[in-house]
Design an enzyme around this catalytic site. Structure first.
Site, PDB file in Angstrom:
ATOM      1  N   LYS A 229      36.322  11.142  -9.826  1.00 46.34           N
ATOM      2  CA  LYS A 229      35.716   9.858  -9.485  1.00 46.34           C
ATOM      3  C   LYS A 229      36.611   8.727  -9.986  1.00 46.34           C
ATOM      4  O   LYS A 229      36.852   8.588 -11.177  1.00 46.34           O
ATOM      5  CB  LYS A 229      34.324   9.751 -10.108  1.00 46.34           C
ATOM      6  CG  LYS A 229      33.663   8.389  -9.939  1.00 46.34           C
ATOM      7  CD  LYS A 229      32.345   8.331 -10.717  1.00 46.34           C
ATOM      8  CE  LYS A 229      31.787   6.920 -10.779  1.00 46.34           C
ATOM      9  NZ  LYS A 229      30.572   6.845 -11.644  1.00 46.34           N
ATOM     10  N   ASP A 234      32.730  -0.853 -12.175  1.00 45.33           N
ATOM     11  CA  ASP A 234      31.428  -0.714 -11.523  1.00 45.33           C
ATOM     12  C   ASP A 234      30.503  -1.842 -11.954  1.00 45.33           C
ATOM     13  O   ASP A 234      29.954  -1.818 -13.054  1.00 45.33           O
ATOM     14  CB  ASP A 234      30.809   0.640 -11.862  1.00 45.33           C
ATOM     15  CG  ASP A 234      29.471   0.856 -11.173  1.00 45.33           C
ATOM     16  OD1 ASP A 234      29.199   0.140 -10.186  1.00 45.33           O
ATOM     17  OD2 ASP A 234      28.721   1.737 -11.617  1.00 45.33           O
ATOM     18  N   LYS A 241      24.368  -4.439 -12.566  1.00 50.73           N
ATOM     19  CA  LYS A 241      24.081  -4.036 -13.931  1.00 50.73           C
ATOM     20  C   LYS A 241      23.877  -5.265 -14.815  1.00 50.73           C
ATOM     21  O   LYS A 241      24.470  -6.317 -14.566  1.00 50.73           O
ATOM     22  CB  LYS A 241      25.271  -3.251 -14.517  1.00 50.73           C
ATOM     23  CG  LYS A 241      25.586  -1.927 -13.854  1.00 50.73           C
ATOM     24  CD  LYS A 241      26.826  -1.321 -14.499  1.00 50.73           C
ATOM     25  CE  LYS A 241      27.236  -0.016 -13.830  1.00 50.73           C
ATOM     26  NZ  LYS A 241      26.342   1.091 -14.199  1.00 50.73           N
ATOM     27  N   ASP A 252      34.735   3.822 -15.747  1.00 49.85           N
ATOM     28  CA  ASP A 252      34.062   4.542 -14.673  1.00 49.85           C
ATOM     29  C   ASP A 252      35.038   5.292 -13.773  1.00 49.85           C
ATOM     30  O   ASP A 252      34.612   5.990 -12.859  1.00 49.85           O
ATOM     31  CB  ASP A 252      33.192   3.587 -13.851  1.00 49.85           C
ATOM     32  CG  ASP A 252      31.943   4.266 -13.319  1.00 49.85           C
ATOM     33  OD1 ASP A 252      31.548   5.304 -13.886  1.00 49.85           O
ATOM     34  OD2 ASP A 252      31.345   3.766 -12.347  1.00 49.85           O
ATOM     35  N   ASP A 311      24.033   1.180  -7.458  1.00 48.98           N
ATOM     36  CA  ASP A 311      24.673   1.578  -8.710  1.00 48.98           C
ATOM     37  C   ASP A 311      24.811   3.090  -8.823  1.00 48.98           C
ATOM     38  O   ASP A 311      25.339   3.596  -9.808  1.00 48.98           O
ATOM     39  CB  ASP A 311      23.879   1.015  -9.896  1.00 48.98           C
ATOM     40  CG  ASP A 311      24.661   1.029 -11.195  1.00 48.98           C
ATOM     41  OD1 ASP A 311      25.904   1.122 -11.128  1.00 48.98           O
ATOM     42  OD2 ASP A 311      24.038   0.959 -12.271  1.00 48.98           O
ATOM     43  N   ARG A 315      28.534   9.211  -6.710  1.00 48.00           N
ATOM     44  CA  ARG A 315      28.229  10.417  -5.925  1.00 48.00           C
ATOM     45  C   ARG A 315      28.548  10.218  -4.450  1.00 48.00           C
ATOM     46  O   ARG A 315      28.795  11.183  -3.740  1.00 48.00           O
ATOM     47  CB  ARG A 315      26.766  10.815  -6.134  1.00 48.00           C
ATOM     48  CG  ARG A 315      25.747   9.826  -5.620  1.00 48.00           C
ATOM     49  CD  ARG A 315      24.381  10.010  -6.245  1.00 48.00           C
ATOM     50  NE  ARG A 315      24.399   9.618  -7.647  1.00 48.00           N
ATOM     51  CZ  ARG A 315      23.358   9.766  -8.470  1.00 48.00           C
ATOM     52  NH1 ARG A 315      22.239  10.306  -8.024  1.00 48.00           N
ATOM     53  NH2 ARG A 315      23.441   9.385  -9.725  1.00 48.00           N
TER      54      ARG A 315
END
Length: 461
Positions: A229, A234, A241, A252, A311, A315
């Site tokens: 990833k 992010d 966030k 991240d 967020d 995935r």
């Protein structure tokens, strides 16, 4: 800062130069440490007990330093890499370990404990260097430490200097060093080439989203594919966030950093594999073009995905990358990602969970993790939680309601994009050391890659 350049660091090596001893002493074990008489007397008079991480310099008759006592603590409770504290304790000069029960681990501990991230500050003072016992494999120790420190460097670099463009530069630098072939699919080409979720997550950022692809190895050898990833920062997207949760989001891309560190070890060792590394490199940013809660995205796999939280973007990019990886039918497929806070709630920052349906692989990985003291814990792909991913108007949701079993449902989401016949393992890592340890200063951290490297050496060397 200039684009990242891969430079292999220097680590402990065997040397014929004169070195001073570091006597390793267990707690209460001064009498059994085999010290020279004068050193033992000095230790007793100084009250040295062998407490974990303690050290005591020993003078010679001229007042110069003759050696150093180092406490390894209680054998049953001490940190397995306690010797890493020597990296900051030893004065300049060349040193050797005496009395080590595990000289490879203790030497690696010193190498890992000596890591510094000094790209943005004045370098610290020179420290002592370790001379390895000539029975140890200095090349292997160096490649392991180099892989760990590469991952640390990439994670520690702030997002203003490690966005998708810079991550691509680091990816290319590593591949070039080992003669790997690199291809990149970027920007709107992702749409044309059918990577819609990677494009959707990264399209709002200044640096365009991209899929980085590295190939190295021997044609006809077992195919091993690593997917990491690469969310370089992010914000959470439109489901933004809070500021406190954004402070560490430079990490991240820790999954990408870790698979690159593992790839370094594999390539440097020349393992008998046909290696592929895939990194979807994006920034989850906010603009008028950002993907939205409630959107339904098509994936490369053909599954429609309802976006219930922007967020939960990692995935999504991994889903497209895993589907692409499976088209090459690898023997082994491993993905690494800083994917869920739920994994930290369950197991804390130092014990990453892994998920796999391959029992033999799981047994081998658990054995390797224990062998090299790189802790991992298997978590279940609990079939009944599959229903949490169901939604009425799409095939799957990216963020199940309720918040239960977040790390498990994220792994189950990823499994939907992996072909059943492929041996697959997902590691949900933290990629960060929140409190300094003997072998790991506060900051970016490699997790699981030493265990994975050991497993691959056992299978493919």
């Amino acid at each position: 800062m200039a684009p990242y350049q891969f430079i292999k660091r220097e680590y402990p090596t065997a040397s014929d130069e004169e070195s001073r001893p570091v006597w390793l002493v267990a707690k209460g074990g001064l009498g059994e440490a085999g010290l020279p008489e004068k050193a033992a007397k000095w230790a007793r008079n100084a009250g040295f007990s062998g407490a974990e991480g303690s050290h005591l310099l020993v003078p010679d008759s001229e007042g110069d330093i003759a050696g150093c006592l180092f406490g390894t603590g209680d054998k049953s409770a001490a940190h397995p890499f306690v010797a890493g504290k020597l990296a900051s304790a030893l004065p300049t000069g060349l040193w050797r370990l005496e009395g080590s029960e595990n000289p490879l681990r203790d030497s690696l501990a010193v190498a890992l404990g000596g890591y510094r991230f000094e790209s943005y500050k004045k370098p610290g003072a020179e420290r002592g260097k370790l001379s390895l016992d000539k029975t140890l494999d200095a090349d292997d120790l160096t490649r392991i430490a180099s892989g760990v420190d590469l991952a640390r460097d990439l994670i520690n670099t702030p997002a203003n200097d490690m966005g998708p463009d810079a991550l691509e530069a680091a990816f290319r630098a590593l591949g070039s060093h080992y003669g790997a072939a690199i291809t990149v699919i970027a920007g709107d080409d992702l749409i044309e080439r059918n990577f819609p979720m990677i494009h959707a997550v990264g399209r709002a950022a200044k640096d365009v989203p991209r899929l980085l692809d590295m190939r190295w190895g021997k044609e006809g050898a077992p195919k091993v594919t690593l997917v990491g990833k690469g969310v370089c920062f992010d914000t959470g997207g439109l489901d933004i966030k809070p500021s406190s949760s954004m402070l560490l989001m430079k990490k991240d891309m820790g999954g990408a950093a870790n698979v690159l560190g593992l790839a370094l070890m594999i390539m440097d060792a020349g393992l008998n594999v046909d290696l592929r590394v895939l990194v979807p490199a994006v920034e989850n940013s906010i603009s008028g073009d950002a993907f939205r809660p409630g959107d339904i995205l098509m994936s490369r796999k053909g599954l429609s995905v309802q976006i219930d939280n922007t967020d939960a973007e990692g995935r999504l990019v991994l889903g497209d990358a895993l589907a692409y990886a499976c088209e090459d039918a690898p023997e082994l497929l491993i993905d690494m990602a800083t994917l869920t806070g739920a994994a930290r709630v369950a197991l804390g920052p130092d014990l990453p969970p892994y998920y796999t349906d391959d029992e033999a692989f799981s047994d081998d990985l658990a054995d390797a993790a224990q062998q090299v003291a790189d802790p991992l814990w298997r978590m279940p792909l609990f079939q009944r939680y599959e229903a949490m991913l169901d939604v009425p108007v799409a095939d799957i949701t990216n963020a199940p309601a309720g918040g239960f079993a977040g790390s498990i449902t994220a792994a189950l989401f990823l499994r939907r994009f992996v072909e059943k016949q492929i041996s697959w393992c997902h590691l949900d890592i933290f990629g960060w050391t929140p409190k300094a340890q003997p072998h790991a200063p506060l900051g970016g951290q490699a997790q699981g890659i030493r265990a994975l490297y050991q497993l691959m050496c056992d299978r493919y060397r």
